[in-house]
Design a protein around this motif. Structure first.
Motif, PDB file in Angstrom:
ATOM      1  N   VAL A  88      -7.903   3.229  -5.042  1.00  0.00           N
ATOM      2  CA  VAL A  88      -7.424   4.589  -4.786  1.00  0.00           C
ATOM      3  C   VAL A  88      -8.498   5.391  -4.050  1.00  0.00           C
ATOM      4  CG1 VAL A  88      -6.605   6.720  -5.857  1.00  0.00           C
ATOM      5  CG2 VAL A  88      -5.972   4.506  -6.839  1.00  0.00           C
ATOM      6  N   ASN A  89      -8.099   6.020  -2.954  1.00  0.00           N
ATOM      7  CA  ASN A  89      -8.980   6.892  -2.179  1.00  0.00           C
ATOM      8  C   ASN A  89      -8.275   8.219  -1.939  1.00  0.00           C
ATOM      9  OD1 ASN A  89     -11.331   5.164  -1.382  1.00  0.00           O
ATOM     10  ND2 ASN A  89      -9.654   3.876  -0.668  1.00  0.00           N
ATOM     11  N   TRP A  90      -9.049   9.301  -1.988  1.00  0.00           N
ATOM     12  CA  TRP A  90      -8.529  10.648  -1.746  1.00  0.00           C
ATOM     13  C   TRP A  90      -9.234  11.251  -0.538  1.00  0.00           C
ATOM     14  CZ3 TRP A  90      -4.649  12.901  -4.562  1.00  0.00           C
ATOM     15  CH2 TRP A  90      -4.323  12.304  -5.779  1.00  0.00           C
ATOM     16  N   TRP A  91      -8.514  12.014   0.257  1.00  0.00           N
ATOM     17  CA  TRP A  91      -9.085  12.775   1.352  1.00  0.00           C
ATOM     18  C   TRP A  91      -8.549  14.193   1.239  1.00  0.00           C
ATOM     19  CZ3 TRP A  91      -6.779  15.458   5.419  1.00  0.00           C
ATOM     20  CH2 TRP A  91      -7.676  15.962   6.362  1.00  0.00           C
ATOM     21  N   LYS A  92      -9.445  15.181   1.240  1.00  0.00           N
ATOM     22  CA  LYS A  92      -9.024  16.579   1.129  1.00  0.00           C
ATOM     23  C   LYS A  92      -9.255  17.268   2.454  1.00  0.00           C
ATOM     24  CE  LYS A  92      -9.426  20.663  -1.779  1.00  0.00           C
ATOM     25  NZ  LYS A  92      -9.201  21.608  -0.724  1.00  0.00           N
ATOM     26  N   GLY A  93      -8.174  17.762   3.037  1.00  0.00           N
ATOM     27  CA  GLY A  93      -8.256  18.512   4.279  1.00  0.00           C
ATOM     28  C   GLY A  93      -8.265  20.002   3.992  1.00  0.00           C
ATOM     29  N   THR A  94      -7.970  20.779   5.003  1.00  0.00           N
ATOM     30  CA  THR A  94      -7.954  22.237   4.860  1.00  0.00           C
ATOM     31  C   THR A  94      -6.837  22.690   3.921  1.00  0.00           C
ATOM     32  OG1 THR A  94      -8.798  22.428   7.106  1.00  0.00           O
ATOM     33  CG2 THR A  94      -7.870  24.412   6.126  1.00  0.00           C
ATOM     34  N   GLN A  95      -5.624  22.116   4.083  1.00  0.00           N
ATOM     35  CA  GLN A  95      -4.506  22.491   3.227  1.00  0.00           C
ATOM     36  C   GLN A  95      -3.893  21.295   2.501  1.00  0.00           C
ATOM     37  OE1 GLN A  95      -1.588  24.653   5.470  1.00  0.00           O
ATOM     38  NE2 GLN A  95      -2.797  26.511   5.490  1.00  0.00           N
ATOM     39  N   ASP A  96      -3.919  20.125   3.111  1.00  0.00           N
ATOM     40  CA  ASP A  96      -3.297  18.946   2.526  1.00  0.00           C
ATOM     41  C   ASP A  96      -4.331  18.048   1.853  1.00  0.00           C
ATOM     42  OD1 ASP A  96      -0.998  19.863   3.711  1.00  0.00           O
ATOM     43  OD2 ASP A  96      -0.974  18.369   5.299  1.00  0.00           O
ATOM     44  N   THR A  97      -3.860  17.255   0.911  1.00  0.00           N
ATOM     45  CA  THR A  97      -4.662  16.208   0.291  1.00  0.00           C
ATOM     46  C   THR A  97      -3.908  14.903   0.469  1.00  0.00           C
ATOM     47  OG1 THR A  97      -5.583  17.745  -1.314  1.00  0.00           O
ATOM     48  CG2 THR A  97      -5.694  15.426  -1.880  1.00  0.00           C
ATOM     49  N   SER A 133       0.831  -1.192   0.000  1.00  0.00           N
ATOM     50  CA  SER A 133       0.000   0.000   0.000  1.00  0.00           C
ATOM     51  C   SER A 133       0.873   1.253   0.000  1.00  0.00           C
ATOM     52  CB  SER A 133      -0.944   0.009   1.200  1.00  0.00           C
ATOM     53  OG  SER A 133      -0.213   0.005   2.401  1.00  0.00           O
ATOM     54  N   LEU A 134       0.229   2.355  -0.353  1.00  0.00           N
ATOM     55  CA  LEU A 134       0.934   3.616  -0.517  1.00  0.00           C
ATOM     56  C   LEU A 134       0.054   4.727   0.037  1.00  0.00           C
ATOM     57  CD1 LEU A 134       3.300   5.109  -2.043  1.00  0.00           C
ATOM     58  CD2 LEU A 134       1.776   5.163  -4.013  1.00  0.00           C
ATOM     59  N   ILE A 135       0.634   5.598   0.846  1.00  0.00           N
ATOM     60  CA  ILE A 135      -0.077   6.778   1.344  1.00  0.00           C
ATOM     61  C   ILE A 135       0.803   7.982   1.047  1.00  0.00           C
ATOM     62  CG2 ILE A 135      -1.000   7.975   3.360  1.00  0.00           C
ATOM     63  CD1 ILE A 135      -1.445   5.190   4.612  1.00  0.00           C
ATOM     64  N   ILE A 136       0.251   8.927   0.306  1.00  0.00           N
ATOM     65  CA  ILE A 136       0.995  10.124  -0.084  1.00  0.00           C
ATOM     66  C   ILE A 136       0.247  11.348   0.428  1.00  0.00           C
ATOM     67  CG2 ILE A 136       1.819  11.534  -2.007  1.00  0.00           C
ATOM     68  CD1 ILE A 136       1.914   8.948  -3.674  1.00  0.00           C
ATOM     69  N   THR A 137       0.946  12.221   1.130  1.00  0.00           N
ATOM     70  CA  THR A 137       0.373  13.485   1.566  1.00  0.00           C
ATOM     71  C   THR A 137       0.898  14.584   0.654  1.00  0.00           C
ATOM     72  OG1 THR A 137       0.272  12.731   3.854  1.00  0.00           O
ATOM     73  CG2 THR A 137       0.131  15.108   3.478  1.00  0.00           C
ATOM     74  N   ILE A 138      -0.018  15.335   0.067  1.00  0.00           N
ATOM     75  CA  ILE A 138       0.340  16.429  -0.839  1.00  0.00           C
ATOM     76  C   ILE A 138       0.043  17.730  -0.117  1.00  0.00           C
ATOM     77  CG2 ILE A 138      -0.093  17.481  -3.089  1.00  0.00           C
ATOM     78  CD1 ILE A 138      -1.222  14.617  -3.873  1.00  0.00           C
ATOM     79  N   GLY A 139       1.092  18.492   0.138  1.00  0.00           N
ATOM     80  CA  GLY A 139       0.948  19.753   0.861  1.00  0.00           C
ATOM     81  C   GLY A 139       1.072  20.948  -0.068  1.00  0.00           C
ATOM     82  N   PRO A 140       0.806  22.138   0.453  1.00  0.00           N
ATOM     83  CA  PRO A 140       0.797  23.340  -0.354  1.00  0.00           C
ATOM     84  C   PRO A 140       2.173  23.977  -0.545  1.00  0.00           C
ATOM     85  CG  PRO A 140       0.103  23.880   1.851  1.00  0.00           C
ATOM     86  CD  PRO A 140       0.321  22.388   1.816  1.00  0.00           C
ATOM     87  N   THR A 141       3.263  23.231  -0.284  1.00  0.00           N
ATOM     88  CA  THR A 141       4.607  23.787  -0.417  1.00  0.00           C
ATOM     89  C   THR A 141       5.420  22.979  -1.412  1.00  0.00           C
ATOM     90  OG1 THR A 141       4.559  24.487   1.890  1.00  0.00           O
ATOM     91  CG2 THR A 141       6.713  24.377   0.848  1.00  0.00           C
ATOM     92  N   PHE A 142       6.034  23.628  -2.387  1.00  0.00           N
ATOM     93  CA  PHE A 142       6.948  22.971  -3.317  1.00  0.00           C
ATOM     94  C   PHE A 142       8.337  22.985  -2.704  1.00  0.00           C
ATOM     95  CE2 PHE A 142       3.576  24.097  -6.274  1.00  0.00           C
ATOM     96  CZ  PHE A 142       3.478  22.928  -7.019  1.00  0.00           C
TER      97      PHE A 142
END
Length: 66
Positions: free
Chosen positions: A47-56, A19-28
């Motif tokens: 595949v499942n997506w969760w959208k938080g306030t800033q991270d996905t 399995s794989l869990i990737i957090t995508i944040g608002p910073t490059f």
């Protein structure tokens, strides 16, 4: 974190990683950031997506895992 080299190698070993869990944040991170790009194609399933306030967050299984 294991770094890009370890992550890339693990992604092509579905008997080790299922399995794989990737957090995508608002910073490059820029040119010197972690560059995950495995040497071969990696297909995902469940595949499942969760959208938080800033991270996905992406959660998935590797297609070839048992």
């Amino acid at each position: 974190e294991g770094g890009a080299r370890i992550i890339n190698q693990l992604l092509i070993r579905p008997k080790i990683v299922d399995s794989l869990i990737i957090t995508i944040g608002p910073t490059f991170l820029g040119e010197e950031g972690v560059q995950v790009s495995p040497p071969q194609s990696v297909k995902l399933k469940n595949v499942n997506w969760w959208k938080g306030t800033q991270d996905t967050i992406l959660a998935a299984n590797l297609e070839n895992s048992a």
